[in-house]
Design an enzyme around this catalytic site. Structure first.
Site, short mmCIF file in Angstrom:
data_model
loop_
_atom_site.label_atom_id
_atom_site.label_comp_id
_atom_site.label_asym_id
_atom_site.label_seq_id
_atom_site.Cartn_x
_atom_site.Cartn_y
_atom_site.Cartn_z
N ASP A 7 -3.84 22.77 16.24
CA ASP A 7 -2.49 22.91 16.79
C ASP A 7 -2.21 24.42 16.78
OD1 ASP A 7 0.21 22.28 17.53
OD2 ASP A 7 0.78 22.65 15.45
N LEU A 8 -1.21 24.85 17.53
CA LEU A 8 -0.90 26.29 17.59
C LEU A 8 0.34 26.66 16.76
CD1 LEU A 8 -1.23 29.15 18.93
CD2 LEU A 8 0.28 28.31 20.74
N ASP A 9 1.49 26.15 17.21
CA ASP A 9 2.76 26.54 16.60
C ASP A 9 2.84 26.03 15.17
OD1 ASP A 9 3.82 27.71 19.01
OD2 ASP A 9 4.19 25.70 19.77
N THR A 15 5.16 30.48 15.06
CA THR A 15 6.08 30.28 16.18
C THR A 15 6.91 29.01 16.01
OG1 THR A 15 4.07 29.55 17.27
CG2 THR A 15 5.02 31.63 18.03
N LYS A 43 8.97 19.04 15.94
CA LYS A 43 7.67 19.71 15.88
C LYS A 43 6.61 18.87 16.59
CE LYS A 43 8.24 22.50 11.70
NZ LYS A 43 7.79 22.69 10.32
N GLY A 44 5.86 19.51 17.45
CA GLY A 44 4.74 18.84 18.12
C GLY A 44 5.10 18.14 19.41
N ILE A 45 6.38 17.92 19.64
CA ILE A 45 6.76 17.19 20.87
C ILE A 45 7.21 18.16 21.95
CG2 ILE A 45 7.31 15.11 19.53
CD1 ILE A 45 10.27 15.66 20.15
N SER A 114 -2.37 22.16 21.87
CA SER A 114 -0.95 22.48 21.68
C SER A 114 -0.12 21.85 22.78
CB SER A 114 -0.75 24.00 21.72
OG SER A 114 0.64 24.31 21.74
N ALA A 115 1.07 21.38 22.41
CA ALA A 115 2.00 20.82 23.39
C ALA A 115 2.73 21.92 24.16
CB ALA A 115 3.02 19.94 22.67
N SER A 116 2.50 23.17 23.79
CA SER A 116 3.30 24.26 24.36
C SER A 116 2.74 24.81 25.66
CB SER A 116 3.41 25.40 23.36
OG SER A 116 4.05 26.50 23.96
N LYS A 145 1.93 14.11 21.90
CA LYS A 145 1.86 13.69 20.50
C LYS A 145 3.11 12.85 20.19
CE LYS A 145 -0.26 18.18 19.52
NZ LYS A 145 -0.11 19.50 18.90
N GLU A 169 -2.90 20.36 11.80
CA GLU A 169 -1.54 20.20 12.32
C GLU A 169 -0.47 20.54 11.27
OE1 GLU A 169 0.58 19.43 14.57
OE2 GLU A 169 -0.62 18.84 16.28
N ASP A 170 0.70 20.92 11.75
CA ASP A 170 1.84 21.10 10.84
C ASP A 170 2.97 20.12 11.15
OD1 ASP A 170 2.66 22.29 13.28
OD2 ASP A 170 4.21 23.39 12.20
C1 BG6 Z 1 4.81 22.44 20.26
C2 BG6 Z 1 5.92 22.74 19.29
O1 BG6 Z 1 3.66 23.12 19.86
O2 BG6 Z 1 5.15 22.85 21.57
C3 BG6 Z 1 7.23 22.13 19.78
O3 BG6 Z 1 5.59 22.21 18.02
C4 BG6 Z 1 7.51 22.58 21.20
O4 BG6 Z 1 8.26 22.52 18.91
C5 BG6 Z 1 6.33 22.23 22.10
O5 BG6 Z 1 8.68 21.95 21.70
C6 BG6 Z 1 6.53 22.66 23.55
O6 BG6 Z 1 6.55 24.06 23.61
P1 BG6 Z 1 7.00 24.91 24.87
O7 BG6 Z 1 6.58 26.30 24.52
O8 BG6 Z 1 6.24 24.37 26.06
O9 BG6 Z 1 8.47 24.74 25.01
MG MG Z 2 2.80 22.71 15.29
#
Ligand code: BG6
Ligand code: MG
Length: 219
Positions: A7-9, A15, A43-45, A114-116, A145, A169-170
């Site tokens: 996982d990243l964040d 972050t 977190k993670g979503i 990562s979901a980000s 996730k 993961e966190d």
């Molecule tokens: C996840 C974080 O890695 O990414 C979530 O844990 C975050 O908190 C999600 O909402 C989506 O990130 P972004 O950067 O696309 O808004």
């Molecule tokens: Mg995370």
């Protein structure tokens, strides 16, 4: 043990704290109560799912059109991007760069799950892109996730079986995703936040190839 899927964040860099701050600013502007305990659920979503939960908490689920929600999500992301624009390699969490180097030397696959949508930018800022054999394209993932899809895609991209992978993961949703994928789950945080993890470390400083192998083969 053939691959480690990160996982990243909150695992590679802090972050998760910036997501918390950016959502906190938005919630304050909307007069919605927001605290760290509630933030654990975010977190993670995804960004849109996080916004839905925040609006529901403020009994504002019906108050915004799709367009209104998009604007709120953009507002949060603008603030988040302002916070992450100053990231440097010094912001990599303790032990992570050494672990990535050890994994690479040992020819163990490395993937990011990562979901980000900001993940590629963050890896660039941290100067870590070169360590990753695969960065899962989150825009191609249908189920976020806690669904295991993103971790299974990471394993498939690396050409390894899920049972030969460790996921780190966190987030509670992330631990569920790793276990749903049939992988060994390492949680970073407290045991109460990381239910279902095979092992929990308090900080990333505890992570190393040696300790991951010890636990993985003991299991
Ligand atoms: C996840 C974080 O890695 O990414 C979530 O844990 C975050 O908190 C999600 O909402 C989506 O990130 P972004 O950067 O696309 O808004
Ligand atoms: Mg995370």
């Amino acid at each position: 043990m053939k691959a480690v899927i990160f996982d990243l964040d909150g695992v590679i860099t802090d972050t998760a704290e910036y997501h918390f701050q950016a959502w906190g600013s938005l919630a304050a502007a909307l007069d919605i109560p927001f605290d760290r305990e509630f933030n654990e659920q975010l977190k993670g979503i995804s960004r849109t799912e996080s916004l839905d939960k925040i609006l529901a908490r403020g009994n504002l689920s019906d108050a915004y059109s799709d367009e209104g929600r998009r604007e709120l999500a953009t507002q949060k992301n603008t603030e988040y991007q302002r916070l992450i624009s100053a990231l440097t390699p010094a912001d990599v969490l303790p032990g992570i760069k050494a672990l990535l180097a050890e994994l690479q030397d040992a020819r163990i696959g490395i993937a990011l799950a990562s979901a980000s949508k900001n993940a590629a930018f963050i890896l660039e800022r941290l100067e870590l892109t070169r360590y990753f054999d695969s960065v899962v394209d989150v825009t191609a993932i249908r189920h976020g996730k806690p669904d295991p899809e993103i971790f299974l895609t990471g394993a498939a991209n690396l050409g390894v079986q899920p049972a030969d992978c460790i996921g780190i993961e966190d987030a509670q949703a992330g631990i569920q995703a790793i276990k749903g994928a049939g992988m060994f789950a390492v949680g970073v945080g407290t045991p109460s936040q990381m239910q279902g993890a095979d092992i929990v470390v308090a900080t990333t400083a505890e992570l190393s190839l040696r300790m991951l192998e010890d636990y993985f083969f003991r299991d």
